[in-house]
Every structure is written in structure tokens, then in C-alpha cells.
Enzyme design. Structure first.
Site, short mmCIF file in Angstrom:
data_model
loop_
_atom_site.label_atom_id
_atom_site.label_comp_id
_atom_site.label_asym_id
_atom_site.label_seq_id
_atom_site.Cartn_x
_atom_site.Cartn_y
_atom_site.Cartn_z
N TYR A 282 0.81 -1.21 0.00
CA TYR A 282 0.00 0.00 0.00
C TYR A 282 0.85 1.26 0.00
O TYR A 282 0.42 2.31 -0.50
CB TYR A 282 -1.02 -0.02 1.14
CG TYR A 282 -2.23 -0.81 0.72
CD1 TYR A 282 -3.20 -0.22 -0.09
CD2 TYR A 282 -2.37 -2.14 1.04
CE1 TYR A 282 -4.29 -0.94 -0.55
CE2 TYR A 282 -3.46 -2.88 0.58
CZ TYR A 282 -4.42 -2.27 -0.21
OH TYR A 282 -5.49 -2.98 -0.68
N ARG A 284 3.51 1.65 -1.74
CA ARG A 284 3.76 1.85 -3.17
C ARG A 284 2.61 2.63 -3.80
O ARG A 284 2.79 3.57 -4.56
CB ARG A 284 3.90 0.45 -3.81
CG ARG A 284 3.92 0.33 -5.30
CD ARG A 284 2.58 0.11 -5.98
NE ARG A 284 1.63 -0.70 -5.24
CZ ARG A 284 0.36 -0.81 -5.60
NH1 ARG A 284 -0.10 -0.16 -6.65
NH2 ARG A 284 -0.47 -1.54 -4.89
N HIS A 435 -5.59 -2.69 6.63
CA HIS A 435 -4.97 -3.75 5.83
C HIS A 435 -4.04 -4.64 6.65
O HIS A 435 -3.33 -5.48 6.10
CB HIS A 435 -4.22 -3.15 4.64
CG HIS A 435 -5.14 -2.55 3.63
ND1 HIS A 435 -6.02 -3.32 2.91
CD2 HIS A 435 -5.36 -1.27 3.24
CE1 HIS A 435 -6.74 -2.53 2.12
NE2 HIS A 435 -6.37 -1.28 2.30
N HIS A 437 -2.56 -7.51 9.20
CA HIS A 437 -2.81 -8.93 9.49
C HIS A 437 -2.50 -9.20 10.97
O HIS A 437 -1.70 -8.50 11.58
CB HIS A 437 -1.91 -9.80 8.59
CG HIS A 437 -2.37 -9.83 7.16
ND1 HIS A 437 -1.94 -10.78 6.26
CD2 HIS A 437 -3.22 -9.03 6.47
CE1 HIS A 437 -2.51 -10.56 5.09
NE2 HIS A 437 -3.28 -9.50 5.18
N GLU A 686 21.25 -33.14 -14.24
CA GLU A 686 20.76 -34.09 -13.24
C GLU A 686 21.74 -34.26 -12.08
O GLU A 686 21.83 -35.32 -11.47
CB GLU A 686 20.38 -35.43 -13.90
CG GLU A 686 19.23 -35.23 -14.89
CD GLU A 686 18.68 -36.51 -15.47
OE1 GLU A 686 19.42 -37.50 -15.54
OE2 GLU A 686 17.49 -36.52 -15.87
#
Lengths: 753, 753
Positions: A282, A284, A435, A437, A686
């Protein structure tokens, strides 16, 4: 053709004709062109400078050619100004969005290239909007707490005005006074009033939405030279009383403390280190309006000294943002964030250019601009292009850094530890507004710019209409914000602060140690006192650079102390495919739901096992690199191998794995683990190199209220000891400790050898 | 210093001293150096040419510098020749493997750079092996049907000898006759006898294992000039009778028809088009011994004309292999194949260089060599380096191509349709020996080199020890080989040929149409008569290039006709995340097992729905590109959304999704679908472009024994009709057909407009 325009046309011819004595002409032009317009992203003198350098400034020339081509194609295709109808991702939404971007670009092209067709294009489109706007109802989609007119939310209407103001500024002198009056009266003034006076719940708060709203009003105020409107933008709408308990769509309080206006938005969410409390995704998004308006204010109202405001917080914000990207330039996932957003975003191109131009020409920013491969087509972009051309660019070196959170820098922080290919992001911030968490003391780990121990990010597919209109999905609340979706401790299957936004918003974690001077051992440590009642969490993340290892490795010490008996879960969201575990587990025939609420309902339990008290190891592969997680366990700790994706009727979630270490019936507990990036695989040759852990034994050799000590024995039988002082983080303090009959003495908050 | 060595040393000095008259020196050297050695990958004349060009041939010089650095580091580190003990991935296995590669490189460096240290390194190591070999027992690990001595299987022992022969050849003249005698008597001859006479079940068959065995014996025979051994290599061990019903570890018959030796291995598995019946993953592995030996034979026994053998099948093999790569150079997944194997593999570097040098200097191969960025350090590599230096390279353009299978080219084929960014691989081959999958008429789709509709590949982590020693996992048999693991039809939840290898090996599919001349519509069609009793499968894959679409799209018509009533499943293994379906489904709280056997036990059923007879659509995203699958359904067809990963106690499988369309109680049935790649998403700009299908309606408008006609209506209401003649694939035949009262007339096996 109007008079002023005729003059400009002749001047254009003059420049073409007199290349060899540019300087003289410039001086003359300077006085001939109105000193008033353009004045936002371009200035009259800037335009003259650009015109005189075009053709000899590669990065600018490339951007110019690209933008010109793009706009030419669109002008040829024709445009539409449809009656608003859709959510983001839908036709009308995307069309109006395209229109404002195009108008901004066409305006700038008109200034630089002096081709009338660009001005005419902007003018024509503006008049279409002016025709439609006066009778436009509120947008028919009802999901927003602040519905717009062109778009479903005022936020997007504000985006429109921020860009369109620039376009208007660029063609201001091209228009007659009558035309300007019409546009201002029919379109711009009512538009600014609508997003402010008609939507105080949107305009009058501290939030990225309001920033856009303030800036939109401020930008058009600068073009129209409307001081009253400008004051509204800078200081908010004074005469509206908002209910302090109102919440928005995201569950955030609209305005608890009455702060408002552009300066309040600059004060509040930015820490003195330039960290924006919602997180870099956000930030940004928010930086663009902050900086674009700052640019206009510098040009029009330099006396406000907005760039210098709060110890140059806007410039620090740009540096902070760049420091919050991984080695590929993608932003770390803090709070709601969509993966893949990076410093290649146009907002960051603007931000870097403006910070360079108005912030003392920091040459490190030029190296970012070179990676971006693009500049803004304005005064700032010219400065960057010239800097690059003159070879001034030096690398922007991202180091370990701690960025404080909170307006005063005293509300926790985010710590970034960097060592070789590894980048560890440790979050001990405040909640992060709506926003945020519920993930106190969570972390994520990147290796060569690839996320290895992940933060889920957000449950949203931005602008992808078929996923909930491109908006937040309900799983963002039920899963992505919940504690169990993160690499941190969950007590009793309940999220931090019981998932209660108002509670979470009152608290922040506490920074404890951040010590990164020693390349061999870097330490970030933080505490959380409020996530659970009568419970203290203390996590210490260490990156150790040991010559016995090909890469640095991570040591993670999570200490929990509680007055009550609880169940503790610490999930580990590795990305990739399991190769091997050293512990027994049984896999059930079909997965089971891990729980019923707080995000647990979104996890399938695939397998589980019981610890015998030995170290457990999980060895996995991702992007052809081998990793091992090693953890100390106690007898009967439970290992749960789970996968995201349960209770997800619309396949909104990614089916990615986690390993949860669970301790039951515990008061105080200690979770200690390491993460190693050991070697690589090539599917072409491999060849598998260093596929196994280099750690033979990980042991807690001391653990009291005051000290915790971890011993690490490598496969070469080399021992290292890490001791942390749990209650004294004084850098000068001296400590004495006896562990297994051996005496240790050191000064500082931790010991490593 | 031995005499011959002294001479070589002086010659070396001579070259250094006489750069300005190289040509003369070369002529002199030509006679001075033994005409016998080196003679495998280098020739005396080749060595002279290389020495004269070194320093002026960039790609060769780079490889040389890289190899020299690598070998120097290893010489400095020292080496080990441990007593064999481990499976692949383990220490002794990897060490012996590293040794033979190093010896080969050091031998070549000795020839090119004339530094004795390289010869001495090879010599010393060879004597270590000669000391150990005579008393070495059979390898202690028991998993192989043909255990080696240095390695757990003769296959790896043969690898060792193929490389070591080259090293021996390079230092042949550096050694005294006594030394050579010792090495040949103690090491090379018994080594060659062990992998042939002591292991006829390995040596005497047509199989990639035997190719390596034959070539190993042949290579050392050429160096030692042992005609008897060479005959054994070329034509097999004559005096051994093998039980024709013996099977190897992979379940393949050891030798059913008594064919053996190098030429038999060249006859049998290669089709006249150069397709190797096991598929490109094993062809890549097999090509190296074929070509490296062919090179030696061309140099030593040109009269055998091995490169021209069977209409230059070895050269065609190289072209076929390159045509079986996607846009990134990765091989298509046909039969057992590990994802990520590509033309960047060293075998392909050899193959491309040898094919260029001995195959008439095809300039397209130079462009592949340029991408590889490396050449072999030998005559062939020099030729390539000179070709590139002289600017002869032209692009290798991969077109749509059909490659027949079977020694005579009459055992089906693989069809590759290419159009724009899309590549579709359609498999209607023979079984593919022991590495074959039960996947008749299966297909996979690539977009810009990314697999979008996937073939699972193999259940194996090659050389990653912690996954079953790096060998085939049991899930390769129970899952990866089963029909349900592929994008083709499964009847009654039973695999093709009931998963019976001997039955599957008796049959092959039939090519029906391959028509790719028209860029607007390319068609590959094939039939399968034997996979299920009394059942005929007929699949037609079409790529249509319609101007209304941004990309070409795929039309898939799978027709099944049976005498009995069956349940038909057609899975669709899309990769990525579901965005939206247009059909209703219910997701169960926890996934269920989809079945009990034939691979179904490895699928979780996550959700299911019933068709209403309308088109169903699945819209998904992968790598930021939008895709839609559209299928015609009948009422009560079942849609099953499933995920791989059930009955997988060790997390050996990738948890990827599939959508299965199920028709119950059907005799004849028709599955018609399209796959579109519509648009893109940018997580940086958050712009979503063309996220939805462009197909409004897909309809079967005609379907009889003779014709099947599909109508496709776009969202622009443009209709296209595709008609296929089901029983007449004559290109000249004319057809008349009335559909919905409209008459169609055309010539050829299909109609499109």
C-alpha cells in the site's frame, strides 16, 4: 486557432529552426510562455529543458517513443466515455481508468512535442466528461462505504482526478477562458466537492484512500489556483463531524481521532524512517499521490517546503520502499499485499524520479531507474535521464535494516536481515490500519529473491473480475489475515487479539535487539505483550554466516511465557516439495479439516506424527534448491503436515503446504529451529549438490528467565553457541553465565561463538 | 620423461615458437604424430587444427577456459577412488561418476594444451582403478537386474568405460607399452568382459542400457584395436542364449526376439524419421553413446559408414530430438521423462556438434550451438566453432512435424502442431519399450514454452538420493504410467491394455491425418484400436488461427465407439489456479479418493457437478496468462474436479489439479473441447487483459459413422465449421455433406471454414 496558441506554434517553429543557438532561444521562451502552466509535473523552464535535450537522453527518449506510440494507437482507435456500471475488471471501470492515464500522457506529449493533436484529444475527452458528469448519479455498484460516480468507489474517482488534473494543467493554455470556465464549473469543481464534501467518511481520515482524495482535490486546486480548495486538501474539511465509531469496508475505523487532510496523512502513517504502517504494497500505492502532489506544491507553493516536511519523510519513504524489496525488486509481503508487485510499478518510477529530482540527486536512485528502464516524462524524469547519461549512477546496495513503525517511530518496527542470497523479513510493527494482518512476530525468508518460507499475502486477485470483481475475497478475512496463515505462534487456535481489529489497533510489538554490524551473526529480536492475555512472546531471528556452510543459515528462537496452560502452534510455510523427513508420520487416507475457525478451517491436515524429543528435520526442494528445516522438540510435541485449501468453495486459495509444530498443555515454551539453503539441483545435468542439512544437532543448553542458549553442532562436529539475554538489551551491559560447567563472559545483549 | 613424450614436448615448443608459419609446422606435425592416437573424438589432424585456432574461436575458447578451470580445481583438490558402496546420489556413486568425466576432460586438455599434468592425472587415476578392479566384487546394492562393479548397475559401469576410453585414447602415446599392457590386462579388458560376457541380460538386447554397454565395449575396442571386442560391440555376444521371457527392473522384456549389438540397437528403436521409441528424454541419453561411437567408427573404421547407416538415421535423430523441444528448449514429456531436461544437456551439445561435423555442416545446427553456448573440445566442436565464427549460423526453425515410430516407420507417430506461441504434442506411437506409458492418443499443450495442459512426466527425482535413492519411485508404476494420469480417455477406470506391458507392446496407434500446410488450420488425427477390447478411439487435434482471437486455439475431438456400455473419463490436466467455472459444482468438506486402482487411488476428488447439456467452461490463470477450456456436454455428464496426491505416503507426487469429464453408460461417445490462451495479467501494473473466453458456443452439428462436424461461434457471433471425415483420409477424395439444410462439398479428409 486562439491567439496564445498561435504564439506557441511559432515558438515551436523557432526552436526547430534555431537548434544551433538553443540557449538564447530558451531565455526568450522563458519570458514568452506563461509562468503559470504547466506547473504540476512540468514547469515552463522544465519543458524548455526537455525539448532541448530530447534525442540525446536515451532512457527518456525510449520512454517518450513508447508513450507516443501507445497514445497514437489509442487516438487512432478512438475512445469511449461510457455510463459507469462495472466493478474493477469490468468494461466501464477499465475504460475510465484507461482514459485518465491516456489524458495524462497526451497532456505531457503535447507539452514536449507541441503537437496539437494531443491537446485536442485531451480537450475533447474532457468535454465528454463535462457533458456527462453533471447528471451522473452515484455509481450503481453498492459495495463501497464511499461510492464514486465514475467508479464504484471514491478512491478510483480520486485516481481519475489526480491524473486528469495533470492533463488539464498541460493543456490549460491551449484552452480558451470560456472553455476552462465550462470545464471547471461542470466537471472539476463539482468532482472535487463530491469526493470531499459529499464523502467526508472518505475524505476526512488518515488512510490511503483519503490521501488520494486529498491529493485529487489539491492537484486540481493548484491548477485552478483555488486557495479554498487547496486548504481543504491540505487540512481537511473543517465543518463535518464524523461518527468516530464508523468502520469502512475493510473493517477499519473511519476516523477515531479526528485527524484529516494531506499533512495529517503525512504525519500519521509514516514513521520517521519512512515506513508506511500499512506495509509496502500500500505504500507503493500511496507514494504516488504523496509525491506527485509534493512535486506540484514544490513548484507552486514552495514556501510550504513539503519535501523537507517531517525531516524529509517523503524521501525516506522512497528509500524505505526500495529497502523493502527482495533481490528481484518485489515487495516483501507485509499485511495485505499481492505477490509480484515490485519497484517496476509506475508509482515507483515516479517516486524514484521525484525523490532524485527534489531530494538532492542521490546517485543510488539512478541505478534503480536504470533497472526500471523508464522515467517520467517531466522535469524529474529529465533530471534522472541526465544523471544516467552523465554516468553518475552508483548501485543501490540493500543492507540489513530496521524501519520503525508509528508516527513517532515508537510502535515497533520491521527488521530486514540480509546475508548473501538470504533476506529475512521479521515483522514486529503496529497493526497496519485496516490492511493489517494478525501476525505479530511473523517472518518470511527469501533466497535469491525467491520466497522460500512464505507469507501468504492477500486473498485477492486485483482487477481480475471473475474473482469477486477483482476485490478482496472473503477468504482474505477468514484466512489471509488470521494468525495461523503466518509463520508465527498461535495460542489455543485463536488469532492474535482474538482477530479483533479495534483491539489489535491499540497495540504494537516492541523492538528488542537489532544488531547487524557483524557479518558472521546478525540478530533481530522483538517482543509481543498483548496478542494473548497474560502471555508474552519473544522471538529472536538470527542469520549466521558459518564458513562450514555454503550459505548463511537462519536460527529462530520463539519463546512464549504464559500464566495459563495453552496449546501452542507454530506453522512453517515452506514452499516446494517434501523430499524427506527424519520423523515418522502417518498420512490419513483423505485429509481432515484442521479446525473450525480462525483460519484453521482453511487447512487440511494431511499427516501427523509425534516427536520423540529428538530434532526433527524437513528436507524439501524449491526451484531446484535444497532446503532443510531442523527443530528442537519435546517428547509428544505434535508435527502436523497440512495444506491450504479447505473450506474454499470457489477455489480462491492456493494449495500450498505447511508443517505445524504443536505443543499441548504448555505454559512457558520454547520453539527453536534453523532453516538452511544447502545446495542445488540441475534438471539439465541431473546433478544434485549438497542435498542434506549440515546441522547434526540443535540443542537448547540453557533456558531461564534471563538467558536462552542454543548449541548448534555441524556435521563436521563443530559447535557454535548462541546466547541471548532475555531481559537486558543494553549494548554495553556485561554478562556472566555458566553453562555445563563452562563460564562465559561477554558484553552486549547476545553472545555467539 | 619417456621418449615419445619428449618428442611431443619439443613439438609443443615448436608450435609456440612458430606461430607466423603455422601451416608448415602443421604439415610437419601431421607426419610426426602417430596416426593411431587419438582417434575417437580427436584425430591427430584435428588436434593440430585446434591448436592452430585456439584463441581465435570464441565459443571453443570459452568452453576450453571453463573446462580447464574446472579440471585444474579438481586436480588441486585431489581425488578419491573409493570402494563402491552407494546408489546414485550417494558418495561413491557420485565420486566415480565425477572421476570418469574428469578423466575424459583431462585427456582432451592434454591433447589440446600439451600440458603433462593432465596426462599424469589421467594416468594416475587409471592406475588406481587398475589396482582396485581385479579384486572388486559385484556392487553390494542389489536392486538392479544387472549389477555393476563400480556402480550399482552395469549401465553406470558402461558410462564409465565410454568416457574413460576417450581419456585412455588421449594419453595412449603418453604411456609406455608396459603401462598400457597393465591397464588393458588389469582394467579395460576385464571391465569390457564383465559388462558383456558376465551380463548378457544387460548386453544382449535392444534397449538404451545395451546401447551403452555395446558402445562402452566398442570404444575401448577401438582404442585397443581389438577386433574381437569390436565385433562383440557391433553384433552382440553370439554364444549366449537368454531366456526370452526374462524381464528387467522396469518390467521390460530383456530380449524377446534375439536381436542384439550396436547395429541392432540402431535398427530397432529408431524410426526412419529418427524418433527413438522410448521418447526424447531417453533419446537424449541414448544419442550420446550412439554418436560418440559413430564418431570413433568414422575415424577408425570409415568403411562401416555408420553415419550414413539406415538413410543417416543418426543425423535424423538429432533433428528429431531438437524438434521435440518446446520454445525454451525443454523436451516434450513422452513416456518416462523428468521435467526440465533440455537441449542444453551435454549429450545434446555433443549430438549437435557431431551431427554438424559429420553430417554435412547443416548451418541451422549452429544456431542451437550458439544457444548452448558451449562446444565439445574436439574435432566436431572445432568445426562448429569455426562455422559460428564465419557467420554461417541460421535459425533452427521448429515447425509442425510428424515423426513416425517403429523401425520401419509404420508403428504410429508423434505429431507436433506449432502455431504462434502454442505447441501441441499428440502421441499416437508404439508403447515405447519399458519406459512407455499407457497413454494412447494423449496430448500436452505448451504456450511460450510453458506447459499449460500437462503430461505428468515421471515419478522420479533423478539422482536425489533422499527420494528412493534417486531411482524410479513406486508411484511411477502406480500413477505416472497409468492412463488416468494423462490427457486421454479412460474406459471403466482401467488403463489402456489393462496396464499390461506385454499386451501394450504388441500394438501401436495409427496415424490418420497430419495436415499442417495451411496456417489457418492444422490437423493431426489418429486412431487406437487395441487399448480397450471392442473399442475404437479416434482423436483429432486441431489448431485454429482465427483473426478474431489474439492467439491460435485448440480444438479437440475425441470419438469413442464401443460394442459395450462403459464409463468414459477424459481428464484435463490444466496447470494453474481456477478463476471461474460456468457450471455449478459442490465441493465436499474434505476430498475423497476417486478410486482404488489404476492410478485413480492417487487422485483426490475435491468437487463435482452435473452437466445440463450446455457448454462447460473452466477459466484459469498460469504464469500470469489467462486460459479457458470449453467443452460440449450432454445432460448428466459429470464434472469432477480432482487433485493428484492421494495414497502417497511419502509425498512423492505433485499436488496438481485436473478436471475430469465423465460420461456414464455410454457406448459411442464424443468429447469435444477447445483450449484458448486469451490474455495476460501483470502483477506490476495490475492490468488484466482479455481474461475471458472468446468462444460463445461450441456445438456438435453433425456426427455419424462417416463425418463429425463441429461449429464454433465466437463472442463476435462469427461461426466456423470444422468437419472431419472419419473413415476416408485420402487427400484427394471429394466429399458432399448436408448439415442443417446447407450443402458442403470439399476434397481432402477435413473441411474448415
Amino acid at each position: 486557432m486562439k491567439h496564445s496558441n498561435v504564439v506557441r506554434f511559432f515558438i515551436g517553429l523557432l526552436i526547430v529552426g534555431l537548434v544551433s543557438c538553443k540557449k538564447d532561444v530558451s531565455t526568450k521562451l522563458n519570458s514568452a510562455i506563461s509562468s503559470q502552466h504547466p506547473s504540476l509535473v512540468l514547469t515552463p523552464q522544465g519543458v524548455i529543458n526537455i525539448r532541448s535535450h530530447v534525442g540525446s537522453i536515451p532512457i527518456f527518449d525510449q520512454t517518450l517513443a513508447k508513450v507516443q506510440k501507445e497514445v497514437d494507437v489509442e487516438i487512432d482507435h478512438g475512445y469511449a466515455v461510457p455510463i459507469p456500471k462495472d466493478y474493477s475488471g469490468g468494461y466501464t471501470h477499465e475504460t475510465h481508468k484507461k482514459n485518465y492515464i491516456l489524458m495524462q500522457k497526451a497532456g505531457v506529449l503535447y507539452q514536449i512535442l507541441e503537437k496539437e493533436k494531443y491537446a485536442a484529444f485531451v480537450k475533447e475527452m474532457l468535454f465528454e466528461y463535462a457533458k456527462m458528469y453533471p447528471t451522473l448519479p452515484i455509481h450503481p455498484k453498492t459495495r463501497s462505504y464511499a461510492r464514486g460516480k465514475l467508479f464504484w468507489q471514491c478512491l478510483n474517482d480520486s485516481n481519475w482526478l489526480v491524473y486528469t488534473s495533470q492533463a488539464y494543467d498541460c493543456i490549460y493554455d491551449y484552452l480558451s477562458e470560456d472553455e476552462r470556465n465550462t470545464l471547471e464549473k461542470e466537471l472539476f469543481k463539482p468532482f472535487a466537492d463530491f469526493i470531499s464534501m459529499d464523502n467526508p467518511q472518505f475524505f476526512n481520515r488518515v488512510h490511503n484512500h483519503s490521501t488520494w482524495g486529498n491529493v485529487a482535490v489539491g492537484m486540481i486546486a493548484l491548477v485552478m489556483e483555488d486557495d479554498q480548495l487547496l486548504a481543504r486538501a491540505l487540512y481537511g474539511l473543517k465543518d463535518f463531524d464524523l461518527d468516530k465509531n464508523l468502520k469502512d469496508n475493510d473493517g477499519g475505523f473511519i476516523n477515531k481521532d479526528g485527524k484529516m487532510g494531506f499533512f495529517a496523512n503525512l504525519d500519521e502513517p509514516f514513521s520517521p524512517d519512512g515506513y508506511y504502517t500499512e506495509g509496502p504494497y500500500y505504500q507503493r500505492y500511496a507514494m504516488y499521490p504523496f509525491l506527485i502532489f509534493a512535486q506540484g506544491l514544490q513548484n507552486k507553493k514552495p514556501e510550504l517546503q513539503v519535501v523537507a516536511y517531517k525531516d524529509s519523510v517523503l524521501l525516506k519513504g522512497v528509500t524505505a520502499l526500495l529497502n523493502l524489496t527482495d533481490q528481484k525488486g518485489n515487495f516483501f509481503l507485509l499485511n495485505d499485499s499481492q505477490k509480484g508487485m515490485s519497484f517496476y510499478n509506475t508509482s515507483l518510477i515516479s517516486a524514484v524520479d521525484i525523490a532524485y529530482h527534489f531530494g538532492g540527486n542521490n546517485p543510488e536512485l539512478l541505478s534503480i531507474a536504470e533497472k526500471q528502464g523508464e522515467v517520467t516524462l517531466d522535469d524529474a524524469g529529465l533530471a534522472v535521464a541526465l544523471g544516467i547519461k552523465e554516468g553518475k549512477s552508483i548501485p543501490f546496495v540493500k543492507k540489513s535494516v530496521e524501519l520503525t513503525d508509528g508516527a513517532n517511530g515508537d510502535e515497533g518496527a520491521v527488521g530486514v536481515l540480509r546475508s548473501g542470497p538470504l533476506e529475512l523479513v521479521f515483522k514486529y510493527t503496529a497493526h497496519g490500519l485496516s490492511h493489517g494482518h494478525y501476525d505479530k512476530l511473523s517472518y518470511a525468508l527469501f533466497d535469491q529473491g525467491d520466497e522460500v518460507v512464505q507469507d501468504y499475502g492477500m486473498a485477492r486477485f486485483v482487477n481480475i473480475e471473475q474473482k469477486g470483481g477483482g476485490n478482496y475475497l472473503k477468504e482474505n478475512t477468514t484466512w489471509a489475515k488470521q494468525t495461523i496463515a503466518h509463520n508465527t505462534l498461535v495460542s489455543n487456535e485463536i488469532s492474535h487479539f482474538n482477530g479483533d481489529y479495534s483491539k489489535g489497533s491499540q497495540h504494537h510489538s516492541e523492538a528488542y535487539i537489532f544488531s547487524v554490524e557483524n557479518e558472521v551473526v546478525q540478530v533481530a529480536s522483538a517482543k509481543e505483550f498483548n496478542a494473548y492475555p497474560e502471555t508474552v512472546l519473544h522471538r529472536t531471528m538470527v542469520i549466521i554466516n558459518d564458513e562450514d556452510f555454503d550459505n548463511p543459515y537462519v536460527l529462530d528462537i520463539m519463546r512464549v511465557a504464559s500464566d495459563t496452560t495453552n496449546q501452542y502452534d507454530v506453522p512453517f510455510y515452506y514452499l516446494g516439495q517434501v523430499l524427506q523427513t527424519n520423523f515418522e508420520y502417518s498420512k490419513s487416507e483423505v485429509p481432515q479439516l484442521l479446525g473450525n475457525a480462525n483460519g484453521y478451517q482453511h487447512l487440511y491436515k494431511e499427516a501427523s506424527g509425534l516427536a520423540t524429543g529428538e530434532n526433527i528435520k524437513l528436507n524439501w526442494i524449491l526451484h531446484n534448491r535444497f532446503y532443510t528445516y531442523t527443530a528442537v522438540t519435546s517428547t509428544n510435541d505434535q508435527m502436523i503436515m497440512a495444506r491450504i485449501g479447505a473450506t474454499d468453495p470457489e477455489f480462491n486459495l492456493r494449495h500450498e503446504p505447511t508443517l505445524i509444530l504443536r505443543k499441548r498443555n504448555a505454559k512457558d515454551a520454547l520453539f527453536v529451529s534453523t532453516v538452511e539453503s544447502t545446495g542445488t539441483y540441475s534438471p539439465v545435468s541431473e546433478l544434485a549438490i549438497n542435498t542434506y542439512s549440515n546441522i547434526k544437532h540443535l540443542e537448547v543448553v540453557f533456558n531461564t528467565r534471563d538467558y536462552t542458549a542454543i548449541n548448534i553442532v555441524t556435521t563436521n562436529d563443530k559447535s557454535s553457541l548462541f546466547v541471548i539475554s532475555n531481559h537486558d538489551n543494553d549494548k554495553e551491559a556485561t554478562h556472566k553465565l555458566t553453562i555445563n560447567d563452562k563460564n562465559y563472559e561477554w558484553s552486549g545483549s547476545y553472545y555467539f561463538e
